[in-house]
Scaffold this motif. Structure first.
Motif, mmCIF file in Angstrom:
data_model
loop_
_atom_site.group_PDB
_atom_site.id
_atom_site.type_symbol
_atom_site.label_atom_id
_atom_site.label_comp_id
_atom_site.label_asym_id
_atom_site.label_seq_id
_atom_site.Cartn_x
_atom_site.Cartn_y
_atom_site.Cartn_z
ATOM 1 N N GLY A 117 0.800 -1.167 -0.003
ATOM 2 C CA GLY A 117 -0.057 0.033 -0.137
ATOM 3 C C GLY A 117 0.790 1.329 -0.053
ATOM 4 O O GLY A 117 0.401 2.378 -0.454
ATOM 5 N N SER A 120 3.749 1.908 -4.592
ATOM 6 C CA SER A 120 3.289 1.150 -5.490
ATOM 7 C C SER A 120 4.391 0.467 -6.642
ATOM 8 O O SER A 120 4.052 -0.473 -7.194
ATOM 9 C CB SER A 120 2.682 2.196 -6.617
ATOM 10 O OG SER A 120 3.579 3.055 -6.914
ATOM 11 N N THR A 172 -5.556 -6.153 4.049
ATOM 12 C CA THR A 172 -4.588 -4.873 4.340
ATOM 13 C C THR A 172 -4.123 -4.004 3.100
ATOM 14 O O THR A 172 -4.503 -2.813 3.190
ATOM 15 C CB THR A 172 -3.511 -5.264 5.078
ATOM 16 O OG1 THR A 172 -3.871 -6.134 6.144
ATOM 17 C CG2 THR A 172 -2.631 -4.333 5.586
ATOM 18 N N PHE A 173 -3.896 -4.480 2.057
ATOM 19 C CA PHE A 173 -3.702 -3.796 1.095
ATOM 20 C C PHE A 173 -4.891 -2.821 0.495
ATOM 21 O O PHE A 173 -4.649 -1.784 0.168
ATOM 22 C CB PHE A 173 -3.172 -4.779 -0.202
ATOM 23 C CG PHE A 173 -2.667 -4.138 -1.342
ATOM 24 C CD1 PHE A 173 -1.994 -3.066 -1.321
ATOM 25 C CD2 PHE A 173 -3.199 -4.697 -2.755
ATOM 26 C CE1 PHE A 173 -1.697 -2.428 -2.692
ATOM 27 C CE2 PHE A 173 -2.860 -3.953 -3.819
ATOM 28 C CZ PHE A 173 -1.904 -2.806 -3.726
ATOM 29 N N ALA A 176 -5.118 0.022 2.924
ATOM 30 C CA ALA A 176 -4.036 1.037 2.637
ATOM 31 C C ALA A 176 -4.397 1.923 1.434
ATOM 32 O O ALA A 176 -3.967 2.980 1.301
ATOM 33 C CB ALA A 176 -2.607 0.363 2.489
ATOM 34 N N ARG A 177 -4.856 1.211 0.442
ATOM 35 C CA ARG A 177 -5.204 1.885 -0.866
ATOM 36 C C ARG A 177 -6.568 2.791 -0.815
ATOM 37 O O ARG A 177 -6.728 3.807 -1.499
ATOM 38 C CB ARG A 177 -5.309 0.762 -1.978
ATOM 39 C CG ARG A 177 -4.118 0.263 -2.608
ATOM 40 C CD ARG A 177 -3.156 1.300 -3.137
ATOM 41 N NE ARG A 177 -1.982 0.920 -3.941
ATOM 42 C CZ ARG A 177 -1.141 1.627 -4.102
ATOM 43 N NH1 ARG A 177 -1.052 3.068 -4.040
ATOM 44 N NH2 ARG A 177 -0.052 1.061 -4.960
ATOM 45 N N ASP A 178 -7.422 2.636 0.279
ATOM 46 C CA ASP A 178 -8.483 3.244 0.665
ATOM 47 C C ASP A 178 -8.423 4.449 1.281
ATOM 48 O O ASP A 178 -9.340 5.305 1.387
ATOM 49 C CB ASP A 178 -9.484 2.230 0.945
ATOM 50 C CG ASP A 178 -11.004 2.792 1.190
ATOM 51 O OD1 ASP A 178 -11.451 3.163 -0.250
ATOM 52 O OD2 ASP A 178 -11.402 3.138 2.198
ATOM 53 N N LEU A 202 -2.354 6.330 7.716
ATOM 54 C CA LEU A 202 -2.455 5.052 6.881
ATOM 55 C C LEU A 202 -3.097 3.658 7.895
ATOM 56 O O LEU A 202 -3.892 3.078 7.355
ATOM 57 C CB LEU A 202 -1.191 4.831 6.125
ATOM 58 C CG LEU A 202 -1.508 3.615 4.896
ATOM 59 C CD1 LEU A 202 -0.790 3.975 3.867
ATOM 60 C CD2 LEU A 202 -0.986 2.261 5.475
ATOM 61 N N ALA A 206 -6.521 2.057 8.154
ATOM 62 C CA ALA A 206 -6.738 0.775 7.278
ATOM 63 C C ALA A 206 -7.246 -0.245 8.250
ATOM 64 O O ALA A 206 -7.236 -1.167 8.011
ATOM 65 C CB ALA A 206 -5.435 0.370 6.548
#
Length: 286
Positions: A117, A120, A172-173, A176-178, A202, A206
């Motif tokens: 996350g 990239s 979790t990913f 983190a992206r949200d 973050l 998350a």
């Protein structure tokens, strides 16, 4: 317990709560939650009793007891396991393997999910490798684990961890992206370091996704420990299920499965309790 007062604007009478009610009556929202909880509890108990009663009536009448046993026979087998001293050691062995596998898989899943996350570049580089590993049937790994680590505790823990890793990682990913990137930009402008942004924005944002993954993966940890025990162990609930199945002891198999189910419910409830305690800072939702 209410008194009628005169509305000063239109002469219309309205009811207001008596001071005694305000002191002794429960908040309507609390009463509603209690009512709903009671309804759910009664419905669950009723469904359980209906299922057990239907099973008892069908056993020996519609279906041979050899195939489906009966609640009474399952209870007798459970009492026999406890009386012979088999039950508690089996539960303890499976519980230890499940807890260690869950902890290892969850820690790895959270760490890798946050790494993906945050970066990239790392996510794009390693994504094909994780997809490839996730495509491998987990049961096919047991012979390799036995070859590498033997038939001890390590094999059961690692196998359970492989089942836990991916649900926790993916949640979790996604969490983190949200995260709202504007919040990260704001604290970076205020002088926060990249580490501060991860720690203060973050990770807290998350956590909801992380706990969703943890709750989802608890049964996987238990399944991994039990399946590994069926292949590599002479103790635990998986071993008990394997032995009773090989002896065509249907009641014993159902008894071991029942204990496994109860253990899974207890572990899931413990994670849910931890979630409520950890996320108590979140605003209440309807």
């Amino acid at each position: 317990m209410t008194e009628t007062t005169l509305n000063a604007t239109g002469g219309k009478r309205i009811d207001t709560a008596d001071p005694v009610d305000e002191v002794f009556l429960v908040d309507p929202s609390i009463r509603e939650r209690r009512r709903r909880t009671l309804i759910v509890t009664v419905a669950r108990v009723a469904l359980t009793l209906v299922a057990l009663g239907s099973w008892e009536l069908a056993s020996g009448r519609l279906v041979s007891e050899f195939w489906i046993s009966s609640p009474g026979a399952v209870w007798s087998a459970l009492v026999d396991f406890a009386g012979e001293g088999q039950l508690l050691p089996a539960v303890w062995a499976t519980l230890v393997e499940t807890a260690l596998g869950f902890a290892a898989g969850a820690a790895a899943g959270i760490a890798v999910g946050l790494l993906f996350g945050v970066s990239s570049l790392v996510a794009r580089t390693l994504d094909p490798f994780l997809v490839a590993f996730n495509s491998i049937p987990r049961v096919a790994l047991i012979p390799l684990f036995i070859l590498w680590f033997g038939i001890g505790l390590e094999t059961k823990v690692l196998f359970a961890a492989t089942l836990v890793f991916f649900p926790v990682f993916m949640n979790t990913f996604a969490g983190a992206r949200d995260v709202d990137r504007d919040l990260i930009d704001v604290i970076r402008v205020m002088g926060a370091s990249r580490f501060d942004a991860v720690r203060q924005v973050l990770i807290p944002s998350a956590l909801v996704w992380v706990f969703a993954g943890l709750r989802m993966s608890v049964p996987f940890a238990l399944i991994g420990a039990v399946v590994a025990e069926m292949f590599t162990s002479n103790e635990g609930l998986g071993y008990l299920i394997s032995v009773t199945a090989n002896q065509y002891d249907t009641a014993g198999s159902f008894a071991a499965l029942l204990v496994t189910t109860v253990l899974g419910l207890a572990l899931t409830g413990a994670v849910s309790l931890l979630e409520r305690r950890t996320l108590r800072w979140r605003p209440a939702t309807a």
